[in-house]
Scaffold this motif. Structure first.
Motif, short mmCIF file in Angstrom:
data_model
loop_
_atom_site.label_atom_id
_atom_site.label_comp_id
_atom_site.label_asym_id
_atom_site.label_seq_id
_atom_site.Cartn_x
_atom_site.Cartn_y
_atom_site.Cartn_z
N SER A 95 -11.55 -2.51 -11.25
CA SER A 95 -11.45 -1.13 -10.75
C SER A 95 -12.84 -0.57 -10.49
O SER A 95 -13.85 -1.05 -11.06
CB SER A 95 -10.73 -0.23 -11.77
OG SER A 95 -11.54 -0.01 -12.91
N GLU A 97 -13.77 2.35 -11.49
CA GLU A 97 -14.18 2.99 -12.75
C GLU A 97 -14.82 1.98 -13.70
O GLU A 97 -15.81 2.30 -14.37
CB GLU A 97 -12.98 3.67 -13.40
CG GLU A 97 -12.48 4.88 -12.62
CD GLU A 97 -11.27 5.52 -13.27
OE1 GLU A 97 -11.40 6.64 -13.79
OE2 GLU A 97 -10.19 4.90 -13.26
N SER A 125 -18.32 3.97 -3.45
CA SER A 125 -17.30 4.53 -4.32
C SER A 125 -17.76 4.53 -5.77
O SER A 125 -17.47 5.47 -6.53
CB SER A 125 -15.99 3.74 -4.18
OG SER A 125 -15.50 3.82 -2.86
N GLU A 129 -18.18 7.90 -8.22
CA GLU A 129 -17.70 8.05 -9.60
C GLU A 129 -18.85 8.41 -10.54
O GLU A 129 -18.69 9.26 -11.43
CB GLU A 129 -17.02 6.75 -10.05
CG GLU A 129 -16.64 6.70 -11.53
CD GLU A 129 -15.68 7.79 -11.98
OE1 GLU A 129 -15.69 8.13 -13.18
OE2 GLU A 129 -14.90 8.31 -11.15
N GLN A 224 -7.90 -3.82 -4.34
CA GLN A 224 -7.09 -2.66 -4.72
C GLN A 224 -7.93 -1.39 -4.82
O GLN A 224 -7.40 -0.29 -5.00
CB GLN A 224 -6.37 -2.94 -6.04
CG GLN A 224 -5.37 -4.09 -5.96
CD GLN A 224 -4.40 -3.97 -4.79
OE1 GLN A 224 -3.84 -2.90 -4.54
NE2 GLN A 224 -4.18 -5.07 -4.07
N PHE A 225 -9.25 -1.52 -4.68
CA PHE A 225 -10.10 -0.33 -4.65
C PHE A 225 -9.71 0.59 -3.49
O PHE A 225 -9.97 1.80 -3.54
CB PHE A 225 -11.59 -0.71 -4.53
CG PHE A 225 -11.99 -1.31 -3.21
CD1 PHE A 225 -12.31 -0.50 -2.13
CD2 PHE A 225 -12.07 -2.69 -3.06
CE1 PHE A 225 -12.69 -1.04 -0.91
CE2 PHE A 225 -12.45 -3.24 -1.84
CZ PHE A 225 -12.76 -2.42 -0.77
N GLU A 227 -6.74 1.49 -2.70
CA GLU A 227 -5.76 2.41 -3.26
C GLU A 227 -6.43 3.39 -4.22
O GLU A 227 -6.06 4.58 -4.27
CB GLU A 227 -4.66 1.63 -3.98
CG GLU A 227 -3.59 2.49 -4.65
CD GLU A 227 -2.78 3.33 -3.68
OE1 GLU A 227 -2.09 4.26 -4.14
OE2 GLU A 227 -2.83 3.08 -2.46
N GLU A 228 -7.42 2.91 -4.97
CA GLU A 228 -8.17 3.81 -5.86
C GLU A 228 -8.83 4.93 -5.07
O GLU A 228 -8.85 6.09 -5.52
CB GLU A 228 -9.25 3.03 -6.61
CG GLU A 228 -8.76 2.12 -7.72
CD GLU A 228 -9.94 1.50 -8.42
OE1 GLU A 228 -10.53 2.15 -9.31
OE2 GLU A 228 -10.30 0.36 -8.07
N ARG A 229 -9.39 4.61 -3.94
CA ARG A 229 -10.03 5.64 -3.12
C ARG A 229 -9.04 6.73 -2.72
O ARG A 229 -9.37 7.91 -2.70
CB ARG A 229 -10.64 5.01 -1.86
CG ARG A 229 -11.92 4.24 -2.09
CD ARG A 229 -12.30 3.48 -0.83
NE ARG A 229 -13.61 2.86 -0.92
CZ ARG A 229 -14.03 1.90 -0.10
NH1 ARG A 229 -13.23 1.47 0.86
NH2 ARG A 229 -15.23 1.38 -0.24
N CYS A 231 -6.21 7.50 -4.39
CA CYS A 231 -5.78 8.22 -5.59
C CYS A 231 -6.85 9.16 -6.11
O CYS A 231 -6.54 10.24 -6.63
CB CYS A 231 -5.39 7.22 -6.69
SG CYS A 231 -3.90 6.26 -6.32
N HIS A 232 -8.12 8.75 -6.01
CA HIS A 232 -9.22 9.55 -6.54
C HIS A 232 -9.94 10.33 -5.45
O HIS A 232 -11.07 10.78 -5.66
CB HIS A 232 -10.22 8.64 -7.27
CG HIS A 232 -9.67 7.97 -8.48
ND1 HIS A 232 -9.42 8.64 -9.66
CD2 HIS A 232 -9.30 6.68 -8.71
CE1 HIS A 232 -8.94 7.80 -10.56
NE2 HIS A 232 -8.85 6.61 -10.00
N TRP A 236 -13.64 12.10 -5.90
CA TRP A 236 -14.83 11.45 -5.34
C TRP A 236 -15.41 12.21 -4.16
O TRP A 236 -16.63 12.30 -4.02
CB TRP A 236 -14.50 10.00 -4.99
CG TRP A 236 -14.27 9.16 -6.22
CD1 TRP A 236 -14.57 9.50 -7.51
CD2 TRP A 236 -13.68 7.86 -6.29
NE1 TRP A 236 -14.22 8.49 -8.38
CE2 TRP A 236 -13.67 7.47 -7.66
CE3 TRP A 236 -13.17 6.99 -5.34
CZ2 TRP A 236 -13.16 6.24 -8.09
CZ3 TRP A 236 -12.66 5.76 -5.76
CH2 TRP A 236 -12.66 5.39 -7.11
#
Length: 311
Positions: A95, A97, A125, A129, A224-225, A227-229, A231-232, A236
């Motif tokens: 991730s 994070e 990204s 964070e 999968q980062f 999708e993280e982008r 979601c966050h 960010w």
């Protein structure tokens, strides 16, 4: 000034002629993060400057601009977990994070009170964070300035390649493990501008870094980062908008993934945006035209040092 420019050009010329991927690896050191080996490079003198690479490559991306930066700064870079010469554990909850935890622990462990940052792609990204953490008062060091290179800072204008979409899909595991060098090269070359495309040795190096330690087997986990982008996104993007330190975006406008559209969005959402556009340059400006990137970064740092009120 002419001598500084000449020295920098000579440095990058010498680096491209004598520097090899094997030499890059031999010049590095490893440290442990959560029981995993992390590859790092450190050189130079001056204020600490941390370089954070993108997906799916590694710190080797910085090799062409490295010899221009080290005479002026103490330059540090690593291969994040799952990339390059660092460990690529399976299974592992990769991730942004966690990569930020890695960067934070590394910098804090080195005892650095403040750092400057240059980040590319995935690394952007990670920096977003870190900026959010600094604004929350939980980062154990200060971020003095940030320079972004072609990253998906705003997910709504990110335009991933088809193969990236497939890697994110339920078929991602099969696509990742079955990736051939021919498919990789065909897709990877699309990211570069027409001015300085990678040659065959460059592609050999990128492929070696990708496949080192069975790297093909985890691409669908790493990506999968994206999708993280999403979601966050508020956290960010908000970190960018709230940032008080000097920031500059250097954008290769021929990048089909995060080029001109990303730069336009940056100008729309960031107050007093500082953007340098590089024409005919793709997703890897620091690899395609290192002198132009160095010049833009040198100008950025000069403005900071002069106390320019814009910053």
């Amino acid at each position: 000034m002419e001598q500084v420019i000449a020295d920098a050009r000579n440095a990058v010329s010498a680096g491209r002629e004598s520097g090899t991927l094997e030499g890059w690896q031999q010049g590095g050191k490893w440290f442990s993060y959560e029981g995993h080996a992390i590859f790092s490079r450190m050189a130079g003198q001056g204020e600490p400057l941390v370089l954070i690479h993108g997906f799916p490559t590694a710190s080797w991306d910085w090799s062409r601009v490295w010899p221009m930066l080290t005479p002026q700064y103490s330059v540090l870079a690593l291969d994040m977990l799952g990339f390059g010469f660092s460990d690529k554990p399976v299974p592992y909850p990769y991730s942004i994070e966690d990569q930020a935890d890695l960067m934070q622990g590394w910098v804090a462990g080195l005892g650095l009170p403040a750092i400057h940052l240059i980040a590319h792609d995935y690394g952007c990204s990670v920096v977003q964070e870190l900026l959010a953490r600094e604004q929350e008062g939980v980062l154990p060091f200060d971020i003095a300035s940030v320079c972004f290179l072609n990253g998906a800072l705003f997910p709504e204008v990110h335009n991933p390649l088809l193969i990236q979409k497939l890697l994110r899909s339920p078929l991602g595991g099969l696509i990742s493990r079955g990736l051939t060098r021919r498919t990789f090269e065909r897709n990877f070359r699309r990211l570069f501008g027409s001015q300085n495309p990678p040659d065959q040795q460059d592609m050999e190096d990128f492929w070696q870094l990708l496949t080192y330690n069975n790297g093909r087997g985890i691409l669908h986990h790493l990506i999968q980062f994206m999708e993280e982008r999403r979601c966050h996104r508020n956290r960010w993007v908000g970190a960018l908008q709230k940032a008080t330190q000097p920031m500059r975006l250097i954008s290769g406008t021929a990048d089909p993934v995060s080029g001109a559209a990303m730069a336009r969005r940056y100008r729309e959402l960031i107050a007093n945006p500082d953007v340098v556009s590089l024409r005919n340059t793709g997703h890897y400006p620091h690899f395609e035209c290192p002198w132009d990137v160095f010049s833009a970064y040198r100008d950025f740092r000069k403005r900071i040092g002069s106390g320019n009120p814009e910053y």
